[in-house]
Design an enzyme around this catalytic site. Structure first.
Site, mmCIF file in Angstrom:
data_model
loop_
_atom_site.group_PDB
_atom_site.id
_atom_site.type_symbol
_atom_site.label_atom_id
_atom_site.label_comp_id
_atom_site.label_asym_id
_atom_site.label_seq_id
_atom_site.Cartn_x
_atom_site.Cartn_y
_atom_site.Cartn_z
ATOM 1 N N CYS A 203 0.861 -1.258 0.000
ATOM 2 C CA CYS A 203 -0.020 -0.023 0.125
ATOM 3 C C CYS A 203 0.996 1.361 -0.252
ATOM 4 O O CYS A 203 1.251 1.765 0.969
ATOM 5 C CB CYS A 203 -1.109 -0.015 1.105
ATOM 6 S SG CYS A 203 -1.829 -1.628 1.388
ATOM 7 N N GLY A 207 4.808 7.201 -0.973
ATOM 8 C CA GLY A 207 5.871 7.074 -1.835
ATOM 9 C C GLY A 207 6.919 7.390 -0.593
ATOM 10 O O GLY A 207 8.259 6.908 -1.382
ATOM 11 N N ASN A 208 6.996 7.716 0.147
ATOM 12 C CA ASN A 208 8.228 7.894 0.984
ATOM 13 C C ASN A 208 8.970 6.543 1.533
ATOM 14 O O ASN A 208 10.139 6.497 1.688
ATOM 15 C CB ASN A 208 7.749 8.790 2.433
ATOM 16 C CG ASN A 208 7.730 10.345 2.241
ATOM 17 O OD1 ASN A 208 8.156 10.671 0.893
ATOM 18 N ND2 ASN A 208 6.899 11.081 2.660
ATOM 19 N N CYS A 326 -0.360 3.832 11.399
ATOM 20 C CA CYS A 326 -0.054 5.093 12.025
ATOM 21 C C CYS A 326 -1.227 5.068 13.007
ATOM 22 O O CYS A 326 -2.010 6.212 13.007
ATOM 23 C CB CYS A 326 -0.053 6.252 11.042
ATOM 24 S SG CYS A 326 -1.116 6.628 9.761
#
Length: 432
Positions: A203, A207-208, A326
């Site tokens: 997922c 993109g970090n 998170c």
């Protein structure tokens, strides 16, 4: 224009809750059914709080048509709150941003384009004072002004005071640094693939974490990155290009529809899984806090998270997986891991990585302390949860795939997280 837009959106977010009350009170969205809520907030902010509407055409005409109603509703809100200035409407919510104020600005050095030493030198030339490597969380908390440190846990992470804004900095716009919270750096760091590995970022957007994986791989290997939203995939493509990522195959696809038996993925040994969650651990840098998710919402999210974790574990060559959210809720974290391990317990096991990390998983089941948690109060980061799963196998089959910096040093071997990195070879590319 990009800087102006960023500033406008940031200020709109600061007034988000006030703008929602304005839109409801003035019934703007009911009157203009084709107007998107987020665009409405930006228009109303610019009209009543900003420097005046910069747009033209029908949006400007639409906002002006409803100006009287909006101004009247704003006056009523001020009367109800017994304030005279717009800024005073934010005062009751200051407590919300208290945790945000203590979370530093973390900067991940993109080693695909530069190295830590060059970035430190660049900031020193810009007038920042480098204080060396941090020895404790208290040192990070004490940062102020134009000072920065090397993080005490992650070797390529620099730490600046929370109010530091680097969005206009040349290093950021050129992709030499990534603005990424420390907790968000943990999943790729703990996955720890070696160069040449085949990886799935299930997922992936925005993109970090994908760019972090590419940096760990040194662009040697293959990353398959999935996201179902076409706009997020486009954003991710832009970010990865700027970061100098190669060997990454993006796909606009729901990861649950990916066939684990497809020969394309026959060499996938590592999976990073950061699925949709409640986001309850995210610290906002401005006021306004979303309502806590309902029990039904948490159950629905946990059900999805269990399905996607089960699916990820079904890839035949998989050796190591990192599951992260998170979220602060046990339902999305320890409970998901426990439920899936009950199904796969003879095939996969929890790995105790990063033993020096201060926050462990909640005692929801035996072994949950192997998981990691992060929080603004204890680790000066966003709220986060990470679990590392490894395929069970005989030691003779293959050496452990634990990353060197995250191995459990109980036997006296391995490198403790936070130890000084080995001296680098001559730099390939310098930041000028």
């Amino acid at each position: 224009h990009v800087r102006q837009l960023y500033a406008l959106v940031s200020e709109t977010l600061r007034y988000a809750s006030v703008l929602e009350k304005l839109l409801d009170g003035a019934a703007l969205l009911q009157a203009e059914k084709k107007l998107a809520p987020q665009l409405a907030k930006v228009l109303v902010y610019d009209l009543l709080f900003g420097k005046g509407l910069k747009c033209g055409g029908r949006w400007k005409a639409l906002a002006r048509r409803h100006r009287a109603r909006l101004e009247a509703e704003l006056a009523r809100i001020k009367v109800r709150h017994k304030v005279s200035r717009n800024e005073d409407l934010l005062a009751p919510e200051k407590a919300v941003s208290a945790s945000a104020c203590q979370v530093p600005r973390y900067v991940r050095v993109n080693t695909l384009k530069t190295c830590v030493d060059d970035v430190i030198d660049f900031f020193k030339r810009q007038g920042y004072a480098y204080l060396g490597k941090a020895a404790s969380v208290e040192e990070l908390k004490a940062l102020s002004g134009k000072k920065f440190l090397l993080d005490l846990h992650l070797p390529e992470l620099l730490v600046f005071p929370s109010q530091t804004d680097l969005h206009d900095n040349l290093l950021y716009t050129s992709g030499h640094i990534i603005l990424q919270d420390k907790a968000s750096c943990l999943p790729a760091f703990l996955l720890g693939p070696i160069a040449g590995s085949h990886i799935i970022d299930a997922c992936a957007a925005p993109g970090n974490k994908t760019s972090h994986l590419a940096a760990i791989l040194k662009n040697k290997g293959q990353i398959f990155a999935f996201d179902v939203d076409p706009k997020r995939v486009a954003t991710m493509n832009t970010l990865l290009t700027r970061a100098g990522v190669t060997g990454c195959q993006l796909a606009q696809q729901d990861f649950l529809t990916v066939d684990p038996q497809d020969p394309k993925y026959s060499r996938v040994t590592h999976i990073l899984l950061d699925p949709s969650c409640s986001g309850s651990g995210m610290v906002t840098r401005g006021p306004g806090e979303e309502a806590a998710p309902s029990a039904e919402r948490l159950q629905a999210l946990a059900g999805f998270q269990r399905r996607v974790l089960n699916h990820a574990l079904s890839f035949p060559a998989l050796q190591r997986l990192v599951y992260s959210t998170c979220s602060l809720h046990q339902e999305e974290n320890e409970d998901v891991v426990q439920a899936v391990l009950q199904e796969w317990g003879s095939t996969f096991r929890l790995v105790t990585a990063f033993p020096s990390w201060p926050c462990r998983g909640l005692a929801a089941f035996s072994g949950a302390e192997s998981c990691l948690r992060a929080s603004p109060a204890e680790t000066l980061t966003h709220g986060f949860f990470v679990a590392v799963l490894e395929r069970c196998k005989e030691e003779a089959d293959a050496p452990s795939s634990l990353p060197a910096a995250a191995k459990n040093p109980q036997s006296g071997e391995g490198t403790e997280p936070g130890a000084a990195p080995k001296k680098r070879k001559k730099k390939k590319q310098q930041v000028k």
